[in-house]
Design a protein around this motif. Structure first.
Motif, mmCIF file in Angstrom:
data_model
loop_
_atom_site.group_PDB
_atom_site.id
_atom_site.type_symbol
_atom_site.label_atom_id
_atom_site.label_comp_id
_atom_site.label_asym_id
_atom_site.label_seq_id
_atom_site.Cartn_x
_atom_site.Cartn_y
_atom_site.Cartn_z
ATOM 1 N N ALA A 176 0.887 -1.335 0.007
ATOM 2 C CA ALA A 176 -0.114 0.097 -0.019
ATOM 3 C C ALA A 176 0.856 1.271 0.016
ATOM 4 O O ALA A 176 1.272 1.708 0.986
ATOM 5 N N THR A 179 1.657 4.533 2.735
ATOM 6 C CA THR A 179 1.067 4.227 4.160
ATOM 7 C C THR A 179 2.146 4.406 5.136
ATOM 8 O O THR A 179 1.849 4.555 6.305
ATOM 9 N N ASN A 200 -6.563 -1.042 8.548
ATOM 10 C CA ASN A 200 -6.117 -0.583 7.319
ATOM 11 C C ASN A 200 -7.362 -0.051 7.004
ATOM 12 O O ASN A 200 -8.638 -0.704 6.720
ATOM 13 N N SER A 201 -7.578 1.298 6.078
ATOM 14 C CA SER A 201 -8.671 1.864 5.635
ATOM 15 C C SER A 201 -9.186 0.742 4.277
ATOM 16 O O SER A 201 -8.314 0.528 3.500
ATOM 17 N N ASP A 203 -10.497 2.010 1.916
ATOM 18 C CA ASP A 203 -10.252 2.696 0.501
ATOM 19 C C ASP A 203 -8.644 2.951 0.187
ATOM 20 O O ASP A 203 -8.194 3.559 -0.696
ATOM 21 N N THR A 204 -7.929 1.811 0.788
ATOM 22 C CA THR A 204 -6.405 1.989 0.531
ATOM 23 C C THR A 204 -6.138 1.591 -1.065
ATOM 24 O O THR A 204 -6.657 0.696 -1.478
ATOM 25 N N ASN A 205 -5.257 2.586 -1.476
ATOM 26 C CA ASN A 205 -4.679 2.157 -2.702
ATOM 27 C C ASN A 205 -3.636 1.060 -2.525
ATOM 28 O O ASN A 205 -2.539 0.964 -1.690
ATOM 29 N N TRP A 206 -3.610 -0.136 -3.566
ATOM 30 C CA TRP A 206 -2.565 -1.188 -3.628
ATOM 31 C C TRP A 206 -1.676 -1.164 -4.759
ATOM 32 O O TRP A 206 -2.155 -0.765 -5.718
ATOM 33 N N THR A 223 5.391 0.892 6.176
ATOM 34 C CA THR A 223 4.593 0.507 4.874
ATOM 35 C C THR A 223 3.672 -0.737 4.892
ATOM 36 O O THR A 223 4.075 -1.888 5.382
ATOM 37 N N VAL A 224 2.386 -0.653 4.625
ATOM 38 C CA VAL A 224 1.479 -1.730 4.941
ATOM 39 C C VAL A 224 1.542 -2.432 3.928
ATOM 40 O O VAL A 224 1.758 -2.221 2.337
#
Length: 275
Positions: A176, A179, A200-201, A203-206, A223-224
């Motif tokens: 992600a 993060t 974790n949200s 809406d997280t971008n991966w 960093t996630v």
């Protein structure tokens, strides 16, 4: 299922062209919290480690009888789950494998971190090997931040690499980006390696894509990131995690011990050649 579904996914940004441009490399690392480098390491060097670990897996009956060793075909009668049943004996043999530890000191990785840190690099000796059997999704590594386990300086980076090609159905690692700027997130108990997941949200971008032998993904300790399910019918996924920091920053004593500390270093090194 331990992994988190990813609603927004883009491909990794390849940073190979930045290896000789330290300022731009640092800028990307600061912005994204991760770096992905295709073919950083000669695949033949990776395959040597793959051979050694699969040879151990074969010894423990984990490979399908009469199958090609390097294909890593799982024995349907045997399941390996880290932390369960007879995993300790298998994992101790990997921890005693010289090529597995030697790969962490690869000149291309160390050179990259010298550029990133602008300082001498400390290679953590606590190296991690993962053996992921097919279709055991409960034990896929959940979204988490490594600092929870590493401690010491937050400016420690993990290198993840598959020991062989890793097509989409074999899984791999997702990150992600950005993060690392959030600091440490709250955690909860979870299935999978480590036993914890961060809150974790949704809406997280991966970022994620297939990787090939010799590719590496590296990321900041905040960093996630998460594992992806091995959805193949019969193939084992092998990967390793190595960690790096600037030599003059804080290091937690636990990072200097063998992973899980099942045996002391003297025992693990005992049969290594002296040269």
């Amino acid at each position: 299922m331990a992994m988190e579904l990813m609603e927004k996914v883009e491909a990794f940004k390849d940073s190979f062209h930045l290896l000789n441009k330290p300022e731009l490399l640092r800028k990307r690392a600061e912005e994204e919290g991760y770096l992905y480098v295709k073919k950083l390491i000669d695949p033949e060097e990776i395959l040597e480690v793959r051979f050694d670990i699969l040879s151990i897996a074969k010894k423990f009956g984990m490979l399908k009888p009469n199958s090609n060793l390097m294909d890593g075909i799982a024995n349907p009668e045997v399941t390996y789950i880290e932390g369960k049943e007879n995993w300790k004996e298998y994992y101790m043999e990997i921890q005693a494998c010289r090529s597995f530890h030697q790969l962490a000191h690869h000149k291309n990785i160390v050179k990259l971190f010298e550029s990133l840190f602008g300082k001498k690099v400390l290679v953590h000796p606590r190296n991690i090997s993962r053996t992921i059997f097919p279709n055991i999704t409960k034990f896929t590594t959940p979204p988490h931040q490594d600092f929870l386990y590493i401690k010491g300086t937050p400016n420690t980076w993990t290198v993840w690499m598959p020991l062989g090609d890793c097509p989409e159905n074999l899984g791999g690692l997702a990150v992600a980006p950005g993060t690392h700027k959030l600091g440490m997130l709250d955690v909860r108990k979870a299935d999978g390696a480590g036993g914890h997941a961060c809150n974790n949200s949704p809406d997280t971008n991966w970022v994620y894509n297939e990787t090939t032998c010799g590719d590496v993904v590296m990321f900041h300790s905040y960093t996630v990131h998460q594992g992806r399910d091995n959805s193949t019918a019969d193939k084992i996924r092998l990967s390793c995690d190595y960690r790096y920091q600037a030599f003059d920053e804080d290091v937690d004593p636990s990072s200097l011990l063998p992973h899980y500390n099942l045996k002391p270093w003297d025992d693990l090194y005992r049969n290594w050649p002296k040269n």
